[in-house]
Design a protein around this motif. Sequence first.
Motif, short mmCIF file in Angstrom:
data_model
loop_
_atom_site.label_atom_id
_atom_site.label_comp_id
_atom_site.label_asym_id
_atom_site.label_seq_id
_atom_site.Cartn_x
_atom_site.Cartn_y
_atom_site.Cartn_z
N THR A 148 0.84 -1.20 0.00
CA THR A 148 0.00 0.00 0.00
C THR A 148 0.87 1.24 0.00
O THR A 148 2.03 1.22 0.45
CB THR A 148 -0.90 0.06 1.25
OG1 THR A 148 -0.09 -0.12 2.41
CG2 THR A 148 -1.96 -1.00 1.22
N HIS A 189 -2.14 4.02 2.50
CA HIS A 189 -3.27 3.13 2.80
C HIS A 189 -4.03 2.65 1.57
O HIS A 189 -5.05 2.00 1.69
CB HIS A 189 -4.25 3.79 3.78
CG HIS A 189 -3.61 4.22 5.06
ND1 HIS A 189 -3.17 3.31 5.99
CD2 HIS A 189 -3.29 5.44 5.53
CE1 HIS A 189 -2.63 3.98 7.00
NE2 HIS A 189 -2.69 5.26 6.74
N VAL A 190 -3.57 3.01 0.39
CA VAL A 190 -4.26 2.56 -0.82
C VAL A 190 -3.51 1.36 -1.39
O VAL A 190 -2.29 1.39 -1.52
CB VAL A 190 -4.33 3.69 -1.88
CG1 VAL A 190 -4.99 3.18 -3.15
CG2 VAL A 190 -5.10 4.87 -1.32
N ILE A 191 -4.28 0.30 -1.70
CA ILE A 191 -3.66 -0.93 -2.18
C ILE A 191 -3.22 -0.76 -3.63
O ILE A 191 -3.97 -0.29 -4.47
CB ILE A 191 -4.66 -2.10 -2.09
CG1 ILE A 191 -5.12 -2.29 -0.64
CG2 ILE A 191 -4.04 -3.39 -2.62
CD1 ILE A 191 -6.32 -3.18 -0.48
N LYS A 221 -2.76 -2.67 -6.61
CA LYS A 221 -3.23 -4.01 -6.96
C LYS A 221 -2.22 -4.79 -7.81
O LYS A 221 -2.08 -6.00 -7.64
CB LYS A 221 -4.58 -3.93 -7.67
CG LYS A 221 -5.63 -3.21 -6.83
CD LYS A 221 -6.84 -4.05 -6.55
CE LYS A 221 -7.58 -3.49 -5.37
NZ LYS A 221 -8.89 -3.94 -5.10
#
Lengths: 499, 313
Positions: A361, A364-366, A368
């Motif tokens: 991350t 906090h953003v994955i 992908k």
Amino acid sequence: MNNPILKMENISKTFPGVKALDGVHLNVYEGRVMALLGENGAGKSTLMKILSGVYERSEGDVSYMGQPVNFKNVKDSQDVGIAIIHQELNLVDELSIAENIFLGREPKKRLGAIDRKKMVADAKDLLESLNIEEDPNKSMKKLSIGRKQMVEIAKALSLDAKLIIMDEPTDALTDKETESLFTVIRTLIDQGKSIVYISHRLKEIFEICDDVTILRDGRFVAEKQVFDIDENTLIEMMVGRKLEEQYPYMMDNQGELLLEVEGLGNDHVHDIDFKLYAGEIVGVSGLMGAGRTELAKTLYGTYPIKRGVMKLVGNRILPKSEAAVIKAGLTYVSEDRKKDGLVLSMSVKENISLSAMNRITRHHVIRKNEELGLIRDFIRQLSIKTPTEAQKVKNLSGGNQQKVSIAKSLMTRPKVLVLDEPTRGVDVGAKKEIYDLMNQFKKGGMGIIMISSEIPELLGMCDRILVMHEGTIQGELTRTEATQENIMRYAVGLEGGKS
Amino acid sequence: MKQEYKENLRRFQSVFGLLFFIIVISLLSDRFLTGSNIFNVLRQTSVNAIIAAGMTFVILTGGIDLSVGSTFAFSGAIGAYLIGSGQPFMVAVVGALTIGLLIGMANGFIIAHWHLQPFIVTLATMTIFRGATLVFTDGKPIGTGFEGSAALFAKIGGGYTFGIPNPILIMIVLFGLAYYILKHMSMGRYIYATGGNQEATKLSGVSIKKVKVFAYGISGLFAAISGMIITSRLSSAQPTAGTGYELDAIAAVVLGGTSLAGGVGSILGTVIGALIIGILNNALNLLDVSSYYQQLAKGLVILIAVLLDRKEK
């Protein structure tokens, strides 16, 4: 040998797209225990579900006590005296033993009220016929798993079962409970009952079974009498190839000091001293309740440390939470992967990432793509057998679930890996793969703590073995010193200790 | 293969249900599929849908939040009071929303820290904040007035942007945000994991307390936003506003296929669930069905939907 009480011939079962069983035979003889052996996915459960009427067979014949039969549902098979003791017991914790045995079939008085006296007396007779001393009025929740299983067997007897199927009955039992289960099985045999015994544990098959039927990949391999066969032949028949070395031990190349523990203690363990170096596997042995898992959970920060010092790679740490310990470089693979290890409703990918989301991350953003790349590497490295990384973990076999648990730990890039019963509920072929993986990590400079209740496995894989007794380390044995006997002497407290 | 097909079918079952519903109602009433009525339905739906979006976070963790109706009323009353007493627009809105957020976070903290049942804890806070609302308002509506910041405040629920009613836009933005958190952020992953297996999630190094404070916090915040919309539309806060709203929100979440046991479900399902309830209300109004029968019909639809969705043996 007399004629079989049950004869299943050329049984096949086709599910859409899959042939789960292909021409399987099973004979069960009166007054004998038939082991049904095979790896996960070999078709044992499917065969038992056909026998008990859960599934309908696609082909083949079943005859029971000389008559051709065709069970449409579980009640049909129950009515002629076939009972299954499942791994998950079908008992109500809030009711008493007697109430459980006669649930739904309570003896009634004339006006329809339950005849408690008769119910309790009948339950008592049933328990006595199994040589079990237990008050039928006792609440179910006060019983151990082993005792609950006995109640389930008594319930089967109350249904006048002649053929009892036991599905992995010892999986959750202690050694002592296993012994008393065996005593009950012998009693049942003396009473002329027949038993189908499903288990992974070869040792038990030699101890309690008379005959063995081996399945592999949905096909029949062989039916043998147990005294005719040895352990290695059995394993070869199960996995379909020769096993070179059951425990692929690799010489250690001891490196730097990774973990140092001195005088560690809390409510669960006390006075724990030991060291772990890079590139070694240290085993932890001990009887049930000796504090092995508690030690692991103390190191892992689940149980707070009250006394003593723990140093990881030279830095003193005070584990306050699992997250802090993971960050410091130690991670733990639980003995109970379904309860403590995995989120079964989530995918392989989501499970592997769970402990190390920070790796994939940003703010906090994955990310992908990054995640997918890493996960695919792990699936390849550990040869996890799954159609895709999006497969739900609950659909995987035990061995592959265990590999997902291990992959999850590896994702945190640990220096110290604590494996709690890493091969429990895993079939023979997958066991070997897990041992090979452990050696691979060892070679890579990881320090491994391996907790196991199977002493041969510890003797086979470890460089040193710590033996626990009543919450502390009773003794430490090197690979050359350790034998089954002296480990047991420490484990029961006959030797060692710090007094 | 078959399993995958079945799972897809389950996922789209509620979409089919919604479409079927729309077709049947448009056959029964020619006023249903008109531009003004569509906006009408969406605007009415937005109030419940926003609460349900927050509720989805909580239910995914395996919990439940009964306090949303009271949070809705209490933060609405605070907002109306601040506007009415001449505070600037931002102060009133941020103040009211903060109250909602804090109530939610307190729920989450109490539940996680003392390992209590969410049902009981939020039942208690539901009662506490209903009481607090009655005390604060003295049981009478609080008007926002029409001067100063009240004119701007009235736009939240009553205004339009690009010709679309503001509540609809707010709903779309919040659902987008919820979707992004649940699908693309680590917190979303943790929420699903906590609902799926709390013990395993804790042992993976995830702080369950943070997850629950977050989920219940979102639920409180979204309930407060919904409260702002209604307060703004009516230019006043009613002390009994939002009574029973928690049940409509839970119904929308469950209709959308989210499991009450936690760990399984989606925010898109909640959109559909809320729309089904909203359209049903609207249709029964258009068809002149008495409000007594409306309750009856709504309950039946929920029951049928849950029966259709039950796990196959």
